[in-house]
Motif scaffolding. Structure first.
Motif, PDB file in Angstrom:
ATOM      1  N   THR A   1      17.536  24.028   0.016  1.00  0.00           N
ATOM      2  CA  THR A   1      16.251  23.496   0.774  1.00  0.00           C
ATOM      3  C   THR A   1      16.218  24.040   2.112  1.00  0.00           C
ATOM      4  N   ALA A   2      15.085  24.160   2.887  1.00  0.00           N
ATOM      5  CA  ALA A   2      15.078  24.672   4.282  1.00  0.00           C
ATOM      6  C   ALA A   2      15.458  23.621   5.057  1.00  0.00           C
ATOM      7  N   GLN A   3      16.311  24.007   6.105  1.00  0.00           N
ATOM      8  CA  GLN A   3      16.960  23.005   7.066  1.00  0.00           C
ATOM      9  C   GLN A   3      16.008  23.316   8.471  1.00  0.00           C
ATOM     10  N   ASN A   4      15.526  22.545   9.090  1.00  0.00           N
ATOM     11  CA  ASN A   4      14.722  22.324  10.161  1.00  0.00           C
ATOM     12  C   ASN A   4      13.423  22.813   9.543  1.00  0.00           C
ATOM     13  N   PRO A   5      12.796  22.601   8.631  1.00  0.00           N
ATOM     14  CA  PRO A   5      11.502  23.267   8.090  1.00  0.00           C
ATOM     15  C   PRO A   5      10.336  23.285   9.100  1.00  0.00           C
TER      16      PRO A   5
ATOM     17  N   GLU B   1       0.164  29.265   4.036  1.00  0.00           N
ATOM     18  CA  GLU B   1       0.862  28.485   4.761  1.00  0.00           C
ATOM     19  C   GLU B   1       2.498  28.732   4.102  1.00  0.00           C
ATOM     20  N   LEU B   2       3.272  28.872   4.862  1.00  0.00           N
ATOM     21  CA  LEU B   2       4.679  28.972   4.110  1.00  0.00           C
ATOM     22  C   LEU B   2       5.828  28.006   4.922  1.00  0.00           C
ATOM     23  N   THR B   3       6.784  27.545   4.311  1.00  0.00           N
ATOM     24  CA  THR B   3       7.989  26.719   4.796  1.00  0.00           C
ATOM     25  C   THR B   3       9.087  27.670   4.929  1.00  0.00           C
ATOM     26  N   VAL B   4       9.275  27.626   6.234  1.00  0.00           N
ATOM     27  CA  VAL B   4      10.679  28.370   6.737  1.00  0.00           C
ATOM     28  C   VAL B   4      11.602  27.795   7.366  1.00  0.00           C
ATOM     29  N   SER B   5      12.832  27.976   7.507  1.00  0.00           N
ATOM     30  CA  SER B   5      13.935  27.145   8.334  1.00  0.00           C
ATOM     31  C   SER B   5      13.564  27.828   9.666  1.00  0.00           C
ATOM     32  N   ASP B   6      13.809  26.969  10.898  1.00  0.00           N
ATOM     33  CA  ASP B   6      13.820  27.073  12.170  1.00  0.00           C
ATOM     34  C   ASP B   6      15.247  27.432  12.704  1.00  0.00           C
ATOM     35  N   PHE B   7      15.529  28.650  13.202  1.00  0.00           N
ATOM     36  CA  PHE B   7      16.765  28.771  13.529  1.00  0.00           C
ATOM     37  C   PHE B   7      16.812  29.197  15.332  1.00  0.00           C
ATOM     38  N   SER B   8      15.662  28.854  15.765  1.00  0.00           N
ATOM     39  CA  SER B   8      15.702  29.090  17.088  1.00  0.00           C
ATOM     40  C   SER B   8      16.347  28.040  17.966  1.00  0.00           C
ATOM     41  N   ALA B   9      16.646  28.108  19.234  1.00  0.00           N
ATOM     42  CA  ALA B   9      17.258  27.317  20.161  1.00  0.00           C
ATOM     43  C   ALA B   9      16.186  26.062  20.448  1.00  0.00           C
TER      44      ALA B   9
ATOM     45  N   GLY C   1      13.719  23.531  21.913  1.00  0.00           N
ATOM     46  CA  GLY C   1      12.683  23.485  22.892  1.00  0.00           C
ATOM     47  C   GLY C   1      11.411  24.083  22.380  1.00  0.00           C
ATOM     48  N   PRO C   2      10.591  24.063  23.200  1.00  0.00           N
ATOM     49  CA  PRO C   2       9.187  24.640  22.542  1.00  0.00           C
ATOM     50  C   PRO C   2       9.297  26.108  22.128  1.00  0.00           C
ATOM     51  N   ARG C   3       8.332  26.361  21.148  1.00  0.00           N
ATOM     52  CA  ARG C   3       8.321  27.603  20.687  1.00  0.00           C
ATOM     53  C   ARG C   3       7.142  28.424  20.784  1.00  0.00           C
ATOM     54  N   SER C   4       7.013  29.635  21.069  1.00  0.00           N
ATOM     55  CA  SER C   4       5.635  30.268  21.189  1.00  0.00           C
ATOM     56  C   SER C   4       5.250  30.967  20.271  1.00  0.00           C
ATOM     57  N   THR C   5       6.017  31.666  19.503  1.00  0.00           N
ATOM     58  CA  THR C   5       5.562  32.546  18.587  1.00  0.00           C
ATOM     59  C   THR C   5       6.637  32.887  17.476  1.00  0.00           C
ATOM     60  N   TYR C   6       6.256  33.221  16.170  1.00  0.00           N
ATOM     61  CA  TYR C   6       7.157  33.809  15.251  1.00  0.00           C
ATOM     62  C   TYR C   6       6.919  35.244  15.032  1.00  0.00           C
ATOM     63  N   THR C   7       7.630  36.211  15.611  1.00  0.00           N
ATOM     64  CA  THR C   7       7.562  37.614  15.375  1.00  0.00           C
ATOM     65  C   THR C   7       8.808  38.364  14.808  1.00  0.00           C
TER      66      THR C   7
END
Length: 83
Positions: free
Chosen positions: A38-42, A66-74, A76-82
């Protein structure tokens, strides 16, 4: 001298082959997950933002799916997924 070198080479190959045959029997594949993954921090993102054109075509997905992915960023706010 050639006979000795040939004999040593044959012994090395035989020993390597004998060792390689036992690898399938001793490896328990402990890294295989026992439960569904399962995705962590989906996070929901558009497929076109995280997949290339080739990957979209191979999967048969439109870029706006729409896809469900795991968020591995630090945090705080996120601007883009590139990529």
């Amino acid at each position: 001298m050639k006979n000795v070198a040939t004999l040593i080479g044959a012994l090395v190959l035989a020993a390597g082959a004998a060792q390689a045959t036992g690898l399938n029997e001793t490896n328990g594949h402990n890294d295989v997950p026992k439960a569904p993954v399962t995705a962590q921090n989906p996070v929901q993102v558009k497929a076109g933002q995280v997949l290339s054109g080739k990957e979209l075509a191979r999967l048969g997905l439109p870029a706006d799916a729409e896809l469900t992915v795991s968020d591995f960023s630090a945090p705080g706010p996120r601007s883009t997924y590139t990529r």
